[in-house]
Design an enzyme around this catalytic site. Structure first.
Site, short mmCIF file in Angstrom:
data_model
loop_
_atom_site.label_atom_id
_atom_site.label_comp_id
_atom_site.label_asym_id
_atom_site.label_seq_id
_atom_site.Cartn_x
_atom_site.Cartn_y
_atom_site.Cartn_z
N CYS A 108 0.73 -4.52 -1.40
CA CYS A 108 -0.73 -4.57 -1.48
C CYS A 108 -1.22 -5.61 -0.48
O CYS A 108 -0.61 -6.68 -0.35
CB CYS A 108 -1.17 -4.94 -2.90
SG CYS A 108 -2.96 -5.07 -3.07
N HIS A 152 -3.79 3.82 -6.31
CA HIS A 152 -3.62 2.38 -6.04
C HIS A 152 -4.99 1.72 -5.86
O HIS A 152 -5.25 0.65 -6.43
CB HIS A 152 -2.74 2.18 -4.79
CG HIS A 152 -2.56 0.76 -4.37
ND1 HIS A 152 -1.36 0.08 -4.48
CD2 HIS A 152 -3.44 -0.14 -3.85
CE1 HIS A 152 -1.52 -1.16 -4.05
NE2 HIS A 152 -2.77 -1.33 -3.66
N GLU A 153 -5.85 2.36 -5.06
CA GLU A 153 -7.19 1.78 -4.82
C GLU A 153 -8.04 1.84 -6.08
O GLU A 153 -8.77 0.89 -6.39
CB GLU A 153 -7.89 2.51 -3.66
CG GLU A 153 -7.14 2.51 -2.34
CD GLU A 153 -6.61 1.15 -1.93
OE1 GLU A 153 -7.19 0.12 -2.30
OE2 GLU A 153 -5.56 1.12 -1.24
N HIS A 156 -7.58 -0.99 -8.44
CA HIS A 156 -8.26 -2.25 -8.09
C HIS A 156 -9.63 -2.34 -8.76
O HIS A 156 -10.09 -3.43 -9.09
CB HIS A 156 -8.43 -2.38 -6.58
CG HIS A 156 -7.20 -2.85 -5.86
ND1 HIS A 156 -6.58 -4.04 -6.15
CD2 HIS A 156 -6.47 -2.29 -4.86
CE1 HIS A 156 -5.52 -4.20 -5.36
NE2 HIS A 156 -5.43 -3.15 -4.56
C1 UDB Z 1 -1.44 -0.85 2.25
N1 UDB Z 1 0.15 -0.33 3.89
O1 UDB Z 1 -2.30 -0.82 3.07
F1 UDB Z 1 3.51 5.07 5.34
F2 UDB Z 1 1.62 3.47 9.27
C2 UDB Z 1 0.02 -1.05 2.66
C3 UDB Z 1 0.42 -2.49 2.89
C4 UDB Z 1 0.22 -3.29 1.62
C5 UDB Z 1 1.89 -2.53 3.29
C6 UDB Z 1 -0.41 -3.13 4.01
C7 UDB Z 1 0.85 0.77 4.06
O2 UDB Z 1 1.41 1.35 3.15
N2 UDB Z 1 0.86 1.16 5.35
C8 UDB Z 1 1.45 2.21 5.95
C9 UDB Z 1 2.21 3.14 5.27
C10 UDB Z 1 2.77 4.17 5.98
C11 UDB Z 1 2.58 4.30 7.33
C12 UDB Z 1 1.80 3.36 7.96
C13 UDB Z 1 1.24 2.33 7.30
N3 UDB Z 1 -1.75 -0.71 0.94
C14 UDB Z 1 -3.17 -0.63 0.64
C15 UDB Z 1 -3.64 -1.65 -0.33
O3 UDB Z 1 -3.08 -2.68 -0.63
N4 UDB Z 1 -4.79 -1.35 -0.85
O4 UDB Z 1 -5.36 -2.05 -1.83
C16 UDB Z 1 -0.79 -0.54 -0.12
C17 UDB Z 1 -0.36 0.92 -0.29
C18 UDB Z 1 0.77 1.01 -1.32
C19 UDB Z 1 0.68 2.37 -1.92
C20 UDB Z 1 -0.65 2.91 -1.58
C21 UDB Z 1 -1.39 1.84 -0.84
ZN ZN Z 2 -3.92 -2.98 -3.09
#
Ligand code: UDB
Ligand code: ZN
Length: 182
Positions: A108, A152-153, A156
């Site tokens: 996250c 996930h969102e 939150h």
């Molecule tokens: C993310 N990013 O944005 F498959 F190019 C995650 C983080 C926490 C690692 C930054 C992510 O999964 N990036 C990703 C994945 C891929 C290919 C690519 C980039 N989140 C969003 C968040 O924290 N929102 O509150 C976490 C994800 C975990 C499962 C869904 C969201």
């Molecule tokens: Zn998150």
């Protein structure tokens, strides 16, 4: 800067967010636009390295300390195709009993620590919301990875973090018929 990403030591991330009044205020529109801007920039390798941020696929308003029911999704799904949503007052109106989990677990943007273990989510969901990106009320049918990001969102907005959904006693156990997403 007007907006700042908060971390999981901030009690605001544990609160339930409030419904948003529609038509949107100028302030709420600016917040939604900043969230999309943040996600786009976070996926720009040069910008991300310079500002020491991780490439984000989704961001919820409470992660900016704004306790409103809004989140934004931005990621590439094809050569020239992106999933882009700026959702307001989302509501999950249906879901599968079948579960799904990301093989590598979840992280996250608001959590620096690594929490190993499977996060169990519905493999498919139906969600309704107002989408400021398309300026329409929409219904999204999502499954697999798309459904996981949305859940996930959504979590939150209710003050739930991904590690709340990891079984402390058996973090690597798979549920019956669960889909494992590579
Ligand atoms: C993310 N990013 O944005 F498959 F190019 C995650 C983080 C926490 C690692 C930054 C992510 O999964 N990036 C990703 C994945 C891929 C290919 C690519 C980039 N989140 C969003 C968040 O924290 N929102 O509150 C976490 C994800 C975990 C499962 C869904 C969201
Ligand atoms: Zn998150």
């Amino acid at each position: 800067m007007k907006y700042k990403l908060i971390k999981d030591n901030n009690p605001k991330l544990r609160k339930k967010s409030e419904e948003v009044l529609i038509p949107l205020s100028q302030e709420d529109k600016e917040t939604l636009d900043f969230m999309l801007f943040y996600l786009k920039k976070s996926q720009d390798i040069e910008y991300a390295q310079k500002h020491n941020i991780r490439p984000g696929v989704g961001l919820a308003a409470p992660q900016l300390g704004i306790l409103k029911r809004m989140f934004v999704i931005y990621y590439q799904v094809g050569e020239n195709e992106y999933k882009i949503y700026q959702l307001v007052n989302p509501k999950i109106i249906a879901f599968s009993n079948q579960l799904a989990t990301l093989e590598g677990g979840e992280g996250c943007l608001s959590v620096d620590a690594v929490h190993e273990g499977y996060v169990h989510r519905h493999n498919s969901i139906q969600l309704k919301a107002y989408d400021y990106y398309s300026k329409k009320d929409i219904i999204i049918n999502a499954d697999g990875y798309d459904a996981i990001v949305l859940q996930h969102e959504y979590d939150h907005l209710d003050g739930i973090l991904f590690y709340d959904r990891i079984d402390k006693d058996n973090p690597k156990a798979i549920k019956k018929d669960e889909v494992i997403i590579k």
